[in-house]
Scaffold this motif. Structure first.
Motif, PDB file in Angstrom:
ATOM      1  N   ASP A  81      19.442 106.569  60.873  1.00  0.00           N
ATOM      2  CA  ASP A  81      19.829 107.859  60.298  1.00  0.00           C
ATOM      3  C   ASP A  81      20.602 108.711  61.303  1.00  0.00           C
ATOM      4  O   ASP A  81      21.491 109.472  60.937  1.00  0.00           O
ATOM      5  N   ALA A 132      19.595 102.319  54.557  1.00  0.00           N
ATOM      6  CA  ALA A 132      20.435 103.496  54.757  1.00  0.00           C
ATOM      7  C   ALA A 132      21.872 103.223  54.314  1.00  0.00           C
ATOM      8  O   ALA A 132      22.526 104.087  53.708  1.00  0.00           O
ATOM      9  N   GLY A 405      15.456 106.289  54.989  1.00  0.00           N
ATOM     10  CA  GLY A 405      15.475 105.350  56.111  1.00  0.00           C
ATOM     11  C   GLY A 405      14.123 105.258  56.798  1.00  0.00           C
ATOM     12  O   GLY A 405      13.617 104.176  57.075  1.00  0.00           O
TER      13      GLY A 405
END
Length: 466
Positions: A81, A132, A405
């Motif tokens: 992230d 993600a 995530g």
């Protein structure tokens, strides 16, 4: 006929086609964790003979791998992230290639365990990074991110069952080092395919790595490792000469871990988030229990068949294939069932079938004929697809959108804890040998765990059905 519909469908088709290729590319990396789990499952008896150790000791090659993965999955989700999932994914694949290159030269089990730790570091990046990246894929190309990640999870589980086939062939043909060598070309394939197809990382504010390390809650991670490792050390020796001093150490470390996580600004595992999101806790708890059942069979059957029945390693791999051979056929049926009846009902159906199917496992104590083994592995593998798809989709319903995530990383941590638990159950059940009574003990425990998972799913229902 509505104007524009054919043209719209035609315009969307290339985007959907590209999304499918992106998912396939990501799978080349995410499958490596489960593939290595499957390959090591059929190598345990070989490694015992190679290094002169017993069942409980060789179990550490499984336990250290999953302990490392359990620690790193949430961290890798956070790194993906912050620094970009594609970059984190690529670094992980280079690490996998390195582990594959040095593993064959390990002279003893201790160093082999160290290589397995390195391998776990690399594979731990894949699933959180893929989760993600799929958000960006869904946003630009259309499609359902929840279903796409469910398909990745399904491919991963399939590779856990394909792993024994590949591992068996490699061990018979080239020896145990080959199950490490194979990671080098597979990691290279993942690097090339994602480099060509995966979406580029969006621009991010620069965050120094030193700051990230400082925010990674190293005390919490250390306490988590101490708690799990000491508990493992105690449990794996429980049947012989248990080191009782490890038990209070595990309890104290666990208590300090909880205390630390509730006070840390950036906790390793956000217990406050979990306390505020009980549906997410339910997903993790059910996933741990379901993996205890599946991996108990995956880790136990190969050793029993090789030691007791005298099967060759490559034949054992083929006999384990039904654990995931029906995934491609079953998964679309499960998705349609979820669409029509909801996640909770599909999950309960899958767990009920898994409980009934696990009753076939004790039959191997009476006969290890190939058709009996195939029937028993299919009886576990087919319903597990229902469970896996339902639980994976439940994760993305329960997880906060802005922390997908991290939630995906914790999901993999739950899988790792289930695998560690399964390794402990196998080690304890086979502490006196791998004869039929020992197998019946392991199989009976597996049936009880399957039933417990069903009871938890029925008793702990989400407030709102998805």
């Amino acid at each position: 006929m509505r104007e524009g519909t054919p043209m719209s469908q035609t315009a969307d088709a290339p985007a959907r086609h590209h999304a499918r290729w992106v998912v396939a590319a990501l799978c080349t990396g995410t499958l490596l964790s489960a593939l290595n789990s499957g390959m090591i499952a059929v190598a345990l008896s070989t490694l015992r003979r190679e290094f002169g150790v017993d069942v409980a000791t060789v179990t550490w090659v499984i336990s250290v791998y999953y302990l490392t993965s359990a620690v790193l999955q949430p961290i890798m989700g956070r790194l993906a992230d912050r620094y970009g999932p594609r970059r984190v994914f690529a670094i992980g694949m280079w690490t996998v290639a390195l582990a594959g290159a040095v593993g064959p030269f390990a002279p003893n089990l201790v160093l082999l365990c160290a290589v397995r730790v390195l391998l776990a570091v690399g594979t731990a990046t894949a699933f959180p990074s893929a989760a993600a990246m799929l958000r960006a894929v869904a946003a630009t190309n259309g499609g359902n991110a929840t279903k796409m990640i469910g398909r990745i999870q399904l491919v991963d589980t399939s590779s856990a069952a394909i792993g024994p086939v590949l591992g068996g062939l490699l061990i018979v043909g080239f020896g145990w080092p080959a199950i490490f060598w194979i990671n080098v070309p597979l990691a290279a394939l993942a690097l090339v395919s994602t480099g060509l197809l995966a979406p580029r990382d969006a621009p991010r504010a620069h965050v120094p790595l030193r700051r990230t390390v400082a925010e990674s809650d190293l005390p919490g991670i250390a306490l988590f490792i101490v708690a799990i490792a000491t508990l493992l050390g105690f449990l794996l020796e429980l049947a012989h000469d248990p080191p009782w001093l490890l038990l209070p150490v595990a309890a104290i470390a666990g208590g300090l871990f909880a205390w630390r996580e509730l006070r840390a600004a950036s906790p390793f595992i956000d217990l406050r988030l979990l306390a505020a999101n009980l549906p997410l806790v339910r997903v993790y708890a059910l996933f741990i229990l379901a993996n205890l059942v599946f991996y108990g069979a995956l880790f136990g059957i190969p050793q029993y068949l090789e030691d007791h029945a005298g099967y060759r390693t490559d034949v054992i791999g083929l006999l384990l294939l039904p654990l995931a051979a029906f995934n491609v056929v079953t998964a679309p049926l499960v998705e349609r069932l979820i669409d029509r009846r909801g996640l909770q009902r599909a999950l309960v159906i899958g767990l009920a079938a898994l409980t009934v199917g696990s009753v076939a496992l004790p039959l191997l104590g009476a006969s290890t004929a190939p058709w009996v083994v195939l029937a028993a592995t299919a009886a576990v593998g087919i319903p597990y697809v229902f469970v896996l798809v339902s639980i994976t989709q439940s994760l993305y319903v329960a997880a906060p959108t802005e922390r997908v995530g991290q939630a995906a990383g914790l999901f993999q941590t739950a899988r790792c804890l289930g695998c560690i638990g399964a390794a402990v159950v196998v080690g304890l059940s086979f502490s006196g040998g791998t004869d039929p009574p020992d197998w019946v003990l392991l199989a009976t425990v597996t049936v009880v765990l399957a039933l417990a998972t069903l009871v938890v799913a029925l008793a702990w229902r989400p407030r709102a059905s998805a």
